[in-house]
Design a protein around this motif. Structure first.
Motif, PDB file in Angstrom:
ATOM      1  N   THR A 228       0.816  -1.207   0.000  1.00 61.80           N
ATOM      2  CA  THR A 228       0.000   0.000   0.000  1.00 61.80           C
ATOM      3  C   THR A 228       0.854   1.262   0.000  1.00 61.80           C
ATOM      4  N   ALA A 229       0.253   2.336  -0.452  1.00 64.78           N
ATOM      5  CA  ALA A 229       0.848   3.670  -0.422  1.00 64.78           C
ATOM      6  C   ALA A 229       0.075   4.527   0.571  1.00 64.78           C
ATOM      7  N   PRO A 230       0.648   5.638   1.032  1.00 63.47           N
ATOM      8  CA  PRO A 230      -0.118   6.544   1.896  1.00 63.47           C
ATOM      9  C   PRO A 230      -1.416   6.981   1.222  1.00 63.47           C
ATOM     10  N   VAL A 231      -2.415   7.289   2.030  1.00 64.87           N
ATOM     11  CA  VAL A 231      -3.729   7.617   1.475  1.00 64.87           C
ATOM     12  C   VAL A 231      -3.719   8.902   0.657  1.00 64.87           C
ATOM     13  N   THR A 232      -2.703   9.751   0.848  1.00 68.99           N
ATOM     14  CA  THR A 232      -2.610  10.975   0.054  1.00 68.99           C
ATOM     15  C   THR A 232      -1.497  10.903  -0.993  1.00 68.99           C
ATOM     16  N   ALA A 233      -1.046   9.704  -1.325  1.00 68.69           N
ATOM     17  CA  ALA A 233      -0.039   9.563  -2.373  1.00 68.69           C
ATOM     18  C   ALA A 233      -0.628  10.002  -3.719  1.00 68.69           C
ATOM     19  N   TYR A 234       0.221  10.523  -4.586  1.00 66.00           N
ATOM     20  CA  TYR A 234      -0.156  10.954  -5.926  1.00 66.00           C
ATOM     21  C   TYR A 234      -1.073  12.186  -5.872  1.00 66.00           C
ATOM     22  N   GLU A 235      -1.399  12.699  -7.032  1.00 63.13           N
ATOM     23  CA  GLU A 235      -2.207  13.912  -7.111  1.00 63.13           C
ATOM     24  C   GLU A 235      -3.698  13.575  -6.982  1.00 63.13           C
ATOM     25  N   PRO A 236      -4.479  14.450  -6.339  1.00 62.52           N
ATOM     26  CA  PRO A 236      -5.919  14.204  -6.242  1.00 62.52           C
ATOM     27  C   PRO A 236      -6.606  14.477  -7.575  1.00 62.52           C
ATOM     28  N   ASN A 237      -7.840  13.976  -7.679  1.00 66.89           N
ATOM     29  CA  ASN A 237      -8.599  14.238  -8.897  1.00 66.89           C
ATOM     30  C   ASN A 237      -9.262  15.613  -8.831  1.00 66.89           C
ATOM     31  N   GLY A 238     -10.127  15.882  -9.789  1.00 67.88           N
ATOM     32  CA  GLY A 238     -10.734  17.205  -9.866  1.00 67.88           C
ATOM     33  C   GLY A 238     -11.632  17.568  -8.710  1.00 67.88           C
ATOM     34  N   TYR A 239     -12.060  16.600  -7.939  1.00 65.75           N
ATOM     35  CA  TYR A 239     -12.864  16.859  -6.740  1.00 65.75           C
ATOM     36  C   TYR A 239     -12.021  16.840  -5.472  1.00 65.75           C
ATOM     37  N   GLY A 240     -10.697  16.743  -5.613  1.00 62.21           N
ATOM     38  CA  GLY A 240      -9.823  16.734  -4.446  1.00 62.21           C
ATOM     39  C   GLY A 240      -9.748  15.401  -3.734  1.00 62.21           C
ATOM     40  N   LEU A 241     -10.013  14.300  -4.459  1.00 61.91           N
ATOM     41  CA  LEU A 241     -10.035  12.964  -3.864  1.00 61.91           C
ATOM     42  C   LEU A 241      -8.791  12.189  -4.285  1.00 61.91           C
ATOM     43  N   TYR A 242      -8.219  11.456  -3.341  1.00 60.63           N
ATOM     44  CA  TYR A 242      -6.970  10.734  -3.568  1.00 60.63           C
ATOM     45  C   TYR A 242      -7.207   9.238  -3.777  1.00 60.63           C
ATOM     46  N   ASN A 243      -6.381   8.668  -4.649  1.00 58.00           N
ATOM     47  CA  ASN A 243      -6.326   7.204  -4.819  1.00 58.00           C
ATOM     48  C   ASN A 243      -7.693   6.584  -5.094  1.00 58.00           C
ATOM     49  N   MET A 244      -8.440   7.200  -6.005  1.00 57.25           N
ATOM     50  CA  MET A 244      -9.716   6.608  -6.389  1.00 57.25           C
ATOM     51  C   MET A 244      -9.518   5.391  -7.289  1.00 57.25           C
ATOM     52  N   THR A 245      -8.335   5.221  -7.819  1.00 53.41           N
ATOM     53  CA  THR A 245      -7.968   3.975  -8.486  1.00 53.41           C
ATOM     54  C   THR A 245      -6.626   3.529  -7.926  1.00 53.41           C
ATOM     55  N   GLY A 246      -6.432   2.202  -7.869  1.00 49.19           N
ATOM     56  CA  GLY A 246      -5.220   1.655  -7.284  1.00 49.19           C
ATOM     57  C   GLY A 246      -5.243   1.683  -5.764  1.00 49.19           C
ATOM     58  N   ASN A 247      -4.169   1.256  -5.175  1.00 49.52           N
ATOM     59  CA  ASN A 247      -3.919   1.205  -3.729  1.00 49.52           C
ATOM     60  C   ASN A 247      -4.747   0.122  -3.054  1.00 49.52           C
ATOM     61  N   VAL A 248      -6.023   0.358  -2.711  1.00 47.99           N
ATOM     62  CA  VAL A 248      -6.848  -0.703  -2.121  1.00 47.99           C
ATOM     63  C   VAL A 248      -8.240  -0.688  -2.743  1.00 47.99           C
ATOM     64  N   TRP A 249      -8.827  -1.868  -2.847  1.00 44.61           N
ATOM     65  CA  TRP A 249     -10.227  -1.967  -3.211  1.00 44.61           C
ATOM     66  C   TRP A 249     -11.061  -1.330  -2.110  1.00 44.61           C
ATOM     67  N   GLU A 250     -12.116  -0.613  -2.501  1.00 42.98           N
ATOM     68  CA  GLU A 250     -12.944   0.099  -1.536  1.00 42.98           C
ATOM     69  C   GLU A 250     -14.372  -0.438  -1.564  1.00 42.98           C
TER      70      GLU A 250
END
Length: 321
Positions: A228-250
């Protein structure tokens, strides 16, 4: 907890409600008002409106993620990140909750995360990369001797749907619907594969935590992470949300099943009343084009609500304030 046919994603689904696990989740009382208010204040607003949900054509027909459907949603709120180890630890300390993996005494761990995979030889037939590890749970993700002391900002894992439900009851929040999750994940973009567009590696820079190399034995970790990566890894999407793909299944609220028929737009769809497992969205650090190409904003899978693995987590949502 099911021991049948885990995939690269997580244990495969089959309709299953474990009354004891559900009762324990429903028994969790609310946090104090200030804690609930603080948690709600951290949610990001997502505008209501229409969007195109799903894929033009499914990569895996059984996923039922096509064709695209026009969906209308009311405004809602969702957490910017998956629930982290630190956040889940606060919930556990306050509520005394014990997860399904703790009650059952084991969870599935991906073999490359173990110091000695041979110490844990039990695995489903033909799926040697998932090892049944006694004592693995969210605070000991690789089993005895492991901890999350250096991973407080990583997503809580080995989380079942029941565990996610328990957290939401304490927090005064809820799981997002599948439609809400996808609208949020798209970040305002239309018919794109990823939260940022259509390029897997935009501009040559990795934008999510997935698998590089030869699955399941060689992970070159070119994106910076084996697990896993930190929950704020990588850039957020246009709504300011992080890791909406990859990292962990939600986990989301919906049961898995066919999408509702009909030519018109769906309004605030909630999924079927029952199904063959609960829906998970977004893919994980194990997704790879050669095996589990499910790291797109339209991708979905299903699992038993008591399934627990080292790549399963969740984020939370609420109605518009």
């Amino acid at each position: 907890m099911s021991e049948e046919k885990p995939t690269c994603c997580a244990p495969a689904g089959g309709e299953q409600i474990t009354d004891a696990h559900l009762r324990r989740a429903l028994a969790i009382g609310p946090a104090d008002d200030s804690t609930r208010a603080a948690l709600a204040a951290e949610l990001r607003p997502i505008p209501g409106g229409f969007f195109e949900m799903g894929a033009r054509k499914s990569t895996f027909a059984a996923d039922l993620d096509s064709p695209r459907r026009r969906v209308r949603l009311d405004p809602f709120r969702i957490s910017a990140t998956a629930v982290s180890n630190a956040e889940f630890a606060r919930f556990v300390a306050a509520s005394g909750y014990r997860t399904v993996a703790e009650h059952e005494g084991w969870s599935y761990v991906f073999h490359l995360l173990l110091a000695r995979a041979d110490d844990w030889p039990e695995h489903p037939p033909g799926l040697r990369w998932w090892r049944k590890v006694d004592g693995a749970y969210w605070a000991a993700p690789e089993g005895p001797g492991s901890d999350v002391a250096t991973r407080e900002d990583h997503p809580a894992t080995h989380i079942t749907w029941y565990d996610a439900l328990a957290y939401t009851r304490w927090a005064g929040l809820r799981l997002p619907s599948e439609a809400e999750w996808e609208r949020a994940g798209r970040g305002g973009l239309v018919n794109k594969k990823f939260p940022w567009g259509n390029e897997l590696v935009p501009g040559g820079a990795y934008a999510m935590n997935t698998w590089q190399g030869r699955f399941p034995d060689e992970n070159s970790a070119e994106d910076g992470f084996v697990g896993t990566a930190p929950v704020t890894a990588y850039e957020p999407n246009g709504y300011g949300l992080y890791n909406m793909t990859g990292n962990v299944w939600e986990w989301v609220a919906d049961w898995f099943g066919p999408r509702a028929p009909g030519p018109g737009p769906l309004r605030n769809p909630k999924g079927p009343e029952s199904g063959s497992g609960k829906v998970q969205r977004g893919g994980s650090f194990l997704c790879h084009v050669s095996y589990c190409d499910r790291y797109h904003v339209h991708s979905r899978t299903k699992n038993d609500p008591d399934s627990s693995t080292s790549n399963s987590g969740f984020r939370v949502a609420a109605d518009a304030g």
